[in-house]
Design an enzyme around this catalytic site. Structure first.
Site, PDB file in Angstrom:
ATOM      1  N   ASP A 192       0.817  -1.213   0.000  1.00 26.49           N
ATOM      2  CA  ASP A 192       0.000   0.000   0.000  1.00 26.49           C
ATOM      3  C   ASP A 192       0.850   1.263   0.000  1.00 26.49           C
ATOM      4  O   ASP A 192       0.315   2.359  -0.142  1.00 26.49           O
ATOM      5  CB  ASP A 192      -0.937   0.001   1.211  1.00 26.49           C
ATOM      6  CG  ASP A 192      -2.381  -0.256   0.813  1.00 26.49           C
ATOM      7  OD1 ASP A 192      -2.606  -0.702  -0.332  1.00 26.49           O
ATOM      8  OD2 ASP A 192      -3.281  -0.008   1.627  1.00 26.49           O
ATOM      9  N   ASP A 228     -10.248  -7.404  11.331  1.00 26.24           N
ATOM     10  CA  ASP A 228     -10.311  -8.806  11.721  1.00 26.24           C
ATOM     11  C   ASP A 228     -11.566  -9.109  12.541  1.00 26.24           C
ATOM     12  O   ASP A 228     -12.332 -10.022  12.217  1.00 26.24           O
ATOM     13  CB  ASP A 228      -9.049  -9.206  12.483  1.00 26.24           C
ATOM     14  CG  ASP A 228      -8.632  -8.168  13.526  1.00 26.24           C
ATOM     15  OD1 ASP A 228      -9.412  -7.232  13.782  1.00 26.24           O
ATOM     16  OD2 ASP A 228      -7.525  -8.293  14.080  1.00 26.24           O
TER      17      ASP A 228
END
Length: 757
Positions: free
Chosen positions: A136, A460
């Site tokens: 990224d 998550d």
């Protein structure tokens, strides 16, 4: 394809760890907590407002312990038998491996390289594996490092498999000195591998120091005029396994990707990167299973992929309904063993309900589940039901859910129907992969509601509860040695910031559509909901902060906090039993008393800093004042990792030379350390004031104040738990509390000491 013969031994077994002794201890502590609450209710009118405040705090602690007791009631885990896999499965399924990174400064490329090397060298057919690295930060340095790693792995993977090397991350493997004789074949190969690894490290370090020479290479043209938050999609096939002969066939696919990012477009941080990985891998290799690890979490067990496949390929209805297999998150340089203890008891407890919570790394996912399937969409044999086929496989539905890429839609259909993908040239799929990486590709699609879920920086927890709400189960495997090992941030600012992000993301889940507070008709078990409430235990930070100040307030104001007479035994028994219980949990796993003390201290500090400010972040977000950002935790690599010869030779212990000195705590001038410093100063002031009054023999024993012995012990215990701050008063540099922090905390202490309810 799996053999369905029932006469063969199972690939994995569910192991129950129920203990009636632990249940009795948990229930006893719970009874003591409720007894304390009942005592306060009975005597509330006889005491001042302090008792009401204490009652509210203790109610929160009792509620959390009730949740913990429910979660730990029926612990379990799955035990795989990877040595049986070849006998039972004739054609192993493919696995795509995801390694996301975001910042070449905070996540040095050599760390990423070691993680990738450990994954590429696992004991699994190389033609069944593909490793995708998502960058990224769009860093040419990361791409360069992967190119060099692809050359090194051609000799590293065969070396590991030839000599059955267990630790296949070179920086860890070469920590231990060579013990073989100099004239042995292994010795020669070992020295050659060490030299090659040193060369690799030097190339990466040289490029880190001066990357301008990369501009001369046409392969890096795509990185020209790019910024981390403003660049086009880049997809590079670093290495493609085409079969071949010799060592080349031992190396899986390696692909570098960096999605398009523009300043005015939402990119959803790591969650968006994971969804891009899901799309690109679906286009290129479309493996039915996917592993994702953080860029610093290397594979410490070469059979880890085979262990996970034992769960997925077991011939049972449960295996068809298993969405993911989660391994524990362990660290080789941990400053506290609390996470190990936490996972040993709490993760096993959750695993005994509907399955463990996805923790963002060390997890094997099922691609079909990530594409949005519910457990009810499958028949008993794992095939799609007729209703699900109509819902998911219609052309309009596919485009609406997954986007306009025809190649991606075709791969999604193949994945949902469990069709094997024909071998394709990865180079021919680069253009299609770039298309699904455009920053506008996800608009007016279901991405973010399927795949990794948006609306939280803790992707998550959010994704995990979304999976369990759809009726899926998950599996927990905790092998010895650990399957994955990673690095922890330094003790202090970096650790505090990371825990703040985790806590903020966990609280965010309460306020989105995946919240465990709503949707009680969804397909998630009640105790599994409680497990997600336990993840949100960071909301207890305010009661924790207040309770750390109550004994000091009572000493300063000559009032009572704890029961008097025989009823004081409730508090004494409760505190003593809890301390002995948690100490036993540490020692039974082989940890020392000092390790237990450091862990207790650190978690109190985290509760009154990271968790406290995470609540502030959520409030500001709900009020629309500010947005929550994603802060990349800095990954530290000790000098011994670089591959250069070290003057000090570590012993054979896996963790020798890498453990941080217990008790060393770093500070900076951020607001995170004001609450801890404030708590320390208040309790020191209360103890000092009590000693002065005691010396003058003018301390009154009446007025409901009691002997103040219990309150004094409470202050002393809090000082012990915040001992790093006491040391910080006398240290200098990064280990000392900055003057600005100290002055703010001192001002608050003066206000607190002069205030009367």
């Amino acid at each position: 394809m799996a053999d369905s013969s029932s006469s063969l031994l199972p690939l994995c077994e569910r192991i129950s760890h129920k203990s009636y002794i632990l249940r009795i201890v948990d229930l006893t502590i719970l009874v003591l907590l409720f007894s304390l609450l009942w005592y306060r209710i009975l005597h509330m009118c006889e005491n001042n407002t302090i008792w009401l405040v204490a009652f509210l705090c203790e109610s929160c602690f009792s509620f959390m312990w009730l949740i913990i007791t429910c979660i730990k009631w029926s612990p379990a885990e799955d035990k795989p038998y990877p040595n049986r896999l070849d006998e039972r499965v004739h054609d192993l399924p493919s696995v795509d491996m995801f390694v996301p990174t975001a910042d070449p400064v905070r996540e040095p490329p050599i760390i990423v390289v070691n993680t990738v090397l450990s994954l590429l060298a696992v004991n699994y057919p190389a033609n069944k594996l593909a490793c995708y690295v998502s960058d990224d930060g769009c860093s040419p340095l990361t791409y360069f490092s992967l190119k060099e790693a692809s050359k090194f792995v051609k000799i590293w993977a065969p070396f590991c498999k030839k000599y059955n090397v267990r630790v296949r991350a070179p920086f860890r493997y070469f920590l231990n000195p060579l013990v073989a004789t100099d004239d042995s074949v292994f010795s020669k190969d070992w020295k050659m591998m060490k030299r090659e690894y040193v060369k690799l490290c030097r190339k990466v370090e040289d490029a880190t120091g001066d990357s301008h020479w990369l501009d001369a290479d046409d392969d890096f043209e795509a990185f020209s005029n790019t910024k981390p938050n403003d660049h086009s999609t880049i997809v590079k096939v670093v290495w493609e396994n085409k079969g071949g002969v010799g060592d080349e066939k031992e190396v899986p696919h390696l692909v570098y990707i960096s999605r398009e990012k523009r300043p005015n477009y939402l990119h959803h941080y790591k969650t968006g990167a994971m969804n891009f990985l899901l799309r690109v891998s679906g286009l290129m290799t479309n493996a039915p299973y996917m592993l994702n690890v953080d860029c610093d979490m290397y594979a410490n067990e070469p059979d880890v992929v085979r262990q996970a496949m034992c769960v997925f390929l077991q011939n049972s209805k449960n295996s068809n309904h298993c969405a993911f297999v989660q391994f524990p998150q362990n660290f080789y340089d941990s400053y506290t063993n609390e996470l190990v203890v936490l996972q040993h008891y709490m993760k096993r407890g959750v695993a005994g309900i509907q399955g463990p919570i996805y923790i963002g790394s060390g997890c094997f996912h099922t691609r079909r589940v990530m594409y949005g399937l519910s457990s009810d969409d499958l028949e008993d044999d794992g095939s799609l039901s007729s209703v699900a086929s109509r819902e998911f496989l219609s052309e309009d539905s596919l485009v609406r859910k997954y986007g306009s890429s025809k190649e991606l839609v075709k791969s999604v259909v193949d994945a949902l129907q469990r069709k094997s993908n024909p071998q394709k040239s990865l180079a021919n799929l680069v253009e299609a992969a770039q298309e699904v990486g455009h920053c506008h590709y996800e608009y007016q699609t279901s991405w973010g509601n399927l795949g990794w879920l948006y609306d939280s920086v803790a992707e998550d927890t959010n994704t995990s509860i979304g999976i369990h709400l759809r009726g899926w189960t998950s599996s927990f495997i905790s092998p010895d040695p650990p399957a994955f090992l990673g690095s922890t941030p330094s003790v202090g600012p970096e650790a505090i910031v990371q825990h703040r992000r985790w806590a903020t993301g966990s609280i965010e889940v309460l306020f989105n559509k995946q919240s465990p507070l709503i949707g009680f008709r969804r397909k998630i078990k009640f105790r599994q909901r409680l497990a997600y409430f336990w993840v949100l235990m960071c909301i207890r930070s305010i009661p924790e902060l207040v309770y750390c100040l109550l004994p000091a307030y009572c000493l300063l104001n000559n009032s009572a906090l704890f029961p008097k007479g025989p009823c004081l035994g409730i508090i004494v028994t409760l505190v003593g039993m809890h301390c002995l219980y948690t100490l036993w949990q540490f020692m039974i796993l082989g940890f020392s008393v000092k390790s237990w003390y450091v862990s207790q201290s650190l978690w109190r500090i985290i509760a009154t800093s990271s968790w406290l400010f995470s609540i502030q972040d959520i409030i500001l977000k709900l009020l629309g004042i500010s947005k929550i950002g994603f802060i990349v935790a800095k990954k530290n690599m000790p000098e011994t990792r670089s591959g250069y010869e070290s003057k000090s030779k570590p012993s054979q212990g896996e963790d020798d030379g890498l453990k941080l000195e217990l008790g060393k705590f770093e500070f900076d001038s951020s607001c995170h350390f004001i609450p801890g410093t404030f708590i320390m100063l208040v309790n020191l002031a209360a103890l000092a004031g009590f000693l002065v009054r005691l010396q003058r023999s003018s301390y009154s024993h009446g007025g409901g104040g009691g002997s103040a012995l219990a309150e004094t012990c409470g202050c002393a215990m809090i000082v012990m738990l915040f001992f790093p701050f006491l040391k910080g008063l006398f240290e200098h540099g990064k280990y000392g509390i900055p003057l600005s922090t100290l002055s703010k905390a001192a001002f608050l202490t003066v206000l607190f000491a002069s205030y009367h309810l």
